[in-house]
Design a protein around this motif. Structure first.
Motif, PDB file in Angstrom:
ATOM      1  N   ALA A 106      54.450  50.554 114.710  1.00  0.00           N
ATOM      2  CA  ALA A 106      55.788  49.959 115.064  1.00  0.00           C
ATOM      3  C   ALA A 106      56.790  50.549 114.362  1.00  0.00           C
ATOM      4  O   ALA A 106      58.114  50.779 115.137  1.00  0.00           O
ATOM      5  CB  ALA A 106      55.957  48.468 115.122  1.00  0.00           C
ATOM      6  N   ASP A 107      56.859  50.880 113.232  1.00  0.00           N
ATOM      7  CA  ASP A 107      58.118  51.628 112.504  1.00  0.00           C
ATOM      8  C   ASP A 107      58.064  53.023 112.612  1.00  0.00           C
ATOM      9  O   ASP A 107      58.813  53.657 112.081  1.00  0.00           O
ATOM     10  CB  ASP A 107      57.826  51.051 110.949  1.00  0.00           C
ATOM     11  N   THR A 108      57.198  53.599 113.126  1.00  0.00           N
ATOM     12  CA  THR A 108      57.274  55.067 113.269  1.00  0.00           C
ATOM     13  C   THR A 108      58.538  55.546 114.073  1.00  0.00           C
ATOM     14  O   THR A 108      58.833  54.930 115.026  1.00  0.00           O
ATOM     15  CB  THR A 108      55.954  55.568 113.816  1.00  0.00           C
ATOM     16  N   ALA A 109      58.848  56.807 114.051  1.00  0.00           N
ATOM     17  CA  ALA A 109      60.009  57.063 114.856  1.00  0.00           C
ATOM     18  C   ALA A 109      59.594  57.300 116.343  1.00  0.00           C
ATOM     19  O   ALA A 109      60.743  57.099 117.122  1.00  0.00           O
ATOM     20  CB  ALA A 109      60.327  58.788 114.290  1.00  0.00           C
ATOM     21  N   ALA A 111      57.689  55.348 118.081  1.00  0.00           N
ATOM     22  CA  ALA A 111      57.867  54.083 118.677  1.00  0.00           C
ATOM     23  C   ALA A 111      59.363  53.691 118.705  1.00  0.00           C
ATOM     24  O   ALA A 111      59.559  53.109 119.704  1.00  0.00           O
ATOM     25  CB  ALA A 111      56.952  53.097 117.754  1.00  0.00           C
ATOM     26  N   GLN A 112      60.123  53.950 117.425  1.00  0.00           N
ATOM     27  CA  GLN A 112      61.399  53.319 117.929  1.00  0.00           C
ATOM     28  C   GLN A 112      62.203  54.196 118.742  1.00  0.00           C
ATOM     29  O   GLN A 112      62.741  53.519 119.590  1.00  0.00           O
ATOM     30  CB  GLN A 112      61.959  53.694 116.201  1.00  0.00           C
ATOM     31  N   GLY A 113      61.747  55.517 119.220  1.00  0.00           N
ATOM     32  CA  GLY A 113      62.535  56.078 120.103  1.00  0.00           C
ATOM     33  C   GLY A 113      62.069  55.897 121.456  1.00  0.00           C
ATOM     34  O   GLY A 113      63.102  55.709 122.344  1.00  0.00           O
ATOM     35  N   LEU A 115      61.468  52.511 122.091  1.00  0.00           N
ATOM     36  CA  LEU A 115      61.897  51.457 122.515  1.00  0.00           C
ATOM     37  C   LEU A 115      63.399  51.689 122.838  1.00  0.00           C
ATOM     38  O   LEU A 115      63.977  51.011 123.760  1.00  0.00           O
ATOM     39  CB  LEU A 115      61.987  50.440 121.121  1.00  0.00           C
ATOM     40  N   ARG A 116      64.022  52.412 122.199  1.00  0.00           N
ATOM     41  CA  ARG A 116      65.356  52.834 122.740  1.00  0.00           C
ATOM     42  C   ARG A 116      65.618  53.546 123.800  1.00  0.00           C
ATOM     43  O   ARG A 116      66.483  53.014 124.540  1.00  0.00           O
ATOM     44  CB  ARG A 116      66.115  54.033 121.407  1.00  0.00           C
TER      45      ARG A 116
END
Length: 190
Positions: A106-109, A111-113, A115-116
């Motif tokens: 969940a904290d990987t780049a 996964a964050q990308g 979500l955005r």
């Protein structure tokens, strides 16, 4: 478009709201409007707009409030609980399973990308429903231009000026309500 029928049973409410919830990734407004107005025909566009407005100003999640209103209106407290259970049961289980499955990444780049990116899609869905719901304002006693004006003021107050939602509701809500009552009275309505 007029409502052609109400939910046929508490099971119908449960299954329908389960289906709504499972389609509603990123928000269910678009799905709820399409399912309840266009497909199920449990509400007219005007009724949906009015019920959604009430659901918006009540505390708690909008769609939960709407489910409780529709279920309660159809089958009382048991209908409200059936709609609420349908709305929450399967999605809660699914979210718990997904949370367990993605806990390590969940904290990987990436996964964050992702979500955005989905945030942009969700904003587009909300904007599309807002535009689609504009047609219901033609039947509003205040008239479309006044409704658009009030909507614009609300957007400016919350979106641009960052005023607290409660204060905007407590100021613009009563003003709009009094003006609508005045317009109805002028037309010779109730």
């Amino acid at each position: 478009m007029s409502a052609t029928h109400a939910p046929s049973s508490k099971t119908d409410l449960f299954i329908s709201f389960t289906w709504l919830a499972l389609q509603g990734f990123g928000g269910v407004l678009t799905v709820v409007q399409r399912e309840l107005v266009e497909k199920k025909r449990w509400l007219t566009q005007d009724e949906f707009l009015e019920d959604w407005a009430v659901a918006q100003i009540l505390p708690g999640p909008n769609v939960v409030n709407l489910a409780l209103m529709i279920g309660g209106r159809s089958f009382g407290i048991q209908g409200a609980l059936a709609a609420l259970s349908g709305l929450l049961l399967a999605p809660t289980a699914l979210v718990l399973l997904l949370a367990a499955a993605v806990a390590g990444v969940a904290d990987t780049a990436v996964a964050q990308g992702m979500l955005r990116g989905m945030g942009a899609v969700a904003a587009g869905l909300i904007a599309a429903v807002g535009i689609k719901m504009l047609s219901a304002l033609k039947n509003n006693p205040m008239g479309m231009l006044t409704c658009i004006g009030i909507g614009t003021l609300t957007f400016i107050a919350i979106g641009l000026l960052r005023l607290p939602l409660g204060w905007v509701l407590l100021s613009l809500g009563p003003l709009a309500s009094v003006w609508a009552a005045h317009c109805i009275k002028q037309r010779g309505g109730a």
